[in-house]
Scaffold this motif. Structure first.
Motif, short mmCIF file in Angstrom:
data_model
loop_
_atom_site.label_atom_id
_atom_site.label_comp_id
_atom_site.label_asym_id
_atom_site.label_seq_id
_atom_site.Cartn_x
_atom_site.Cartn_y
_atom_site.Cartn_z
N GLU A 152 61.52 39.84 45.38
CA GLU A 152 61.80 40.63 46.58
C GLU A 152 60.63 41.57 46.83
O GLU A 152 60.07 42.14 45.90
CB GLU A 152 63.09 41.44 46.34
CG GLU A 152 63.39 42.49 47.38
CD GLU A 152 64.35 42.03 48.46
OE1 GLU A 152 64.78 40.86 48.43
OE2 GLU A 152 64.68 42.87 49.33
N ASP A 178 61.18 41.05 52.59
CA ASP A 178 62.07 42.02 53.23
C ASP A 178 61.21 43.02 54.01
O ASP A 178 60.56 43.88 53.42
CB ASP A 178 62.90 42.73 52.16
CG ASP A 178 63.95 43.65 52.77
OD1 ASP A 178 63.67 44.27 53.83
OD2 ASP A 178 65.04 43.76 52.20
N ASN A 181 61.93 46.82 53.59
CA ASN A 181 61.50 47.44 52.33
C ASN A 181 60.06 47.92 52.40
O ASN A 181 59.72 48.95 51.80
CB ASN A 181 61.64 46.45 51.17
CG ASN A 181 63.08 46.30 50.71
OD1 ASN A 181 63.96 47.04 51.16
ND2 ASN A 181 63.32 45.35 49.83
N HIS A 205 64.73 38.48 54.19
CA HIS A 205 65.83 39.34 54.63
C HIS A 205 65.56 39.83 56.05
O HIS A 205 64.41 40.09 56.41
CB HIS A 205 65.99 40.54 53.69
CG HIS A 205 66.62 40.14 52.40
ND1 HIS A 205 66.57 40.91 51.27
CD2 HIS A 205 67.35 39.03 52.08
CE1 HIS A 205 67.22 40.28 50.29
NE2 HIS A 205 67.70 39.15 50.76
N LYS A 207 66.33 42.89 57.94
CA LYS A 207 66.75 44.28 57.71
C LYS A 207 65.76 45.15 58.45
O LYS A 207 64.62 44.76 58.63
CB LYS A 207 66.72 44.56 56.19
CG LYS A 207 67.37 45.84 55.75
CD LYS A 207 67.56 45.86 54.24
CE LYS A 207 66.47 46.62 53.53
NZ LYS A 207 66.58 46.54 52.05
N GLU A 251 70.64 41.48 55.64
CA GLU A 251 71.02 42.32 54.51
C GLU A 251 71.26 43.72 55.05
O GLU A 251 70.44 44.27 55.78
CB GLU A 251 69.89 42.35 53.47
CG GLU A 251 70.25 43.18 52.25
CD GLU A 251 69.07 43.33 51.29
OE1 GLU A 251 69.32 43.32 50.09
OE2 GLU A 251 67.92 43.47 51.75
MG MG Z 1 66.18 42.99 50.67
#
Ligand code: MG
Length: 282
Positions: A152, A178, A181, A205, A207, A251
């Motif tokens: 990740e 992600d 993030n 992801h 997000k 997510e």
């Molecule tokens: Mg994630």
């Protein structure tokens, strides 16, 4: 599998992710799952869960490992508690990841994923070499199970992650990207990072987040998809550019309240479907 099927991050019995029922009610065709707690991580649990997925017609695309004692309270706490990096818990957690990889075989899933933690920056240090070796042994275990390992993104810049993956040097090591993030941890502009990581990205992801005033020192803020600074249309366009066609896995870290989860995930699905239409996909 269709191009860019919608997905959602779920959990079997605990940890992060929405409940499976929410995915079902929203007709989401794919999920990633947070591995269950040690006590319930049995072949029987896996078989029951797999039967449920087959009944619902949902495809499992990745099993995420996580550990007791991890906390995402703030960035220094993540550094101390998350993933395989913290030395005090490394050996026990590596063993646990082997078990999670074995558990994933019972779920007939060929992708295992995790947050590795903050990899030491000094690539000549013994700490760095130790975590490289640890990750390599996890890759080798996954390989025996015919699985890929996805790291990740978030704690590293794209450049540091690429260097790390090259040093681990295993052909079954890839990235779960992600974009939020990158913003939350302040490790780089997500679109640039995605372009750099390119073909290494094998799952993602969906997000969103807003940058902190002092990126890297304090957390950014996670927000509903489409309301942050990722730029969802640009994100999907870039996924297309790098040739990514896998699931768009939503997510969202929200409380275990099914109604709230349904409305938040439902909103994110709408954002993705509208964006796919705008790009003439799906
Ligand atoms: Mg994630």
């Amino acid at each position: 599998m269709d191009h860019w099927p919608i997905g959602v991050f779920t959990s079997i019995d605990a940890g992060f992710g929405v409940r499976l029922e929410v995915a079902d009610e929203l007709n989401v065709p794919t999920i990633q799952v947070h591995a269950p707690h040690h006590d319930t991580r049995s072949p029987e649990t896996a078989e029951k869960f797999l039967a449920k997925l087959e009944e619902l017609g949902i495809q499992l695309t990745a099993v995420f490992g996580g550990f007791d004692g991890e906390s995402y309270a703030d960035i220094p706490t993540v550094e101390k508690t998350v993933g395989l990096v913290p030395i005090a818990t490394r050996e026990a957690r590596l063993k646990e990841m082997f078990e999670i990889s074995d558990f994933a075989t019972h779920l007939k899933c060929d992708v295992v994923a995790l947050h590795l933690g903050f990899v030491p920056h000094d690539t000549s240090s013994s700490d760095y070499h130790d975590i490289v070796a640890c990750t390599r042994s996890l890759c080798q275990h996954c390989k025996k199970n015919n699985q890929n390992l996805h790291l990740e993104t978030g704690q590293e810049t794209a450049d540091a992650l690429i260097q790390f993956m090259d040093d681990v040097a295993c052909d079954n090591l890839f990235v779960n990207f992600d974009p939020a993030n990158m913003i939350l941890y302040g490790t780089g502009e997500p679109i640039e990072a995605l372009i750099k990581l390119g073909k290494r990205v094998r799952s993602i992801h969906c997000k969103d987040a807003k940058w902190a005033d002092k990126p890297g020192k304090e957390w950014g803020q996670e927000v509903p998809l489409g309301q942050g600074q990722v730029g969802i249309q640009k994100y999907l366009e870039t996924l297309r550019t790098i040739g990514y066609e896998g699931p768009l896995t939503i997510e969202r870290e929200i409380p275990q309240d099914p109604e709230r989860q349904k409305s938040e995930i439902g909103g994110a699905i709408e954002v993705l479907n509208t964006t796919k239409q705008a790009l003439s996909i799906g």
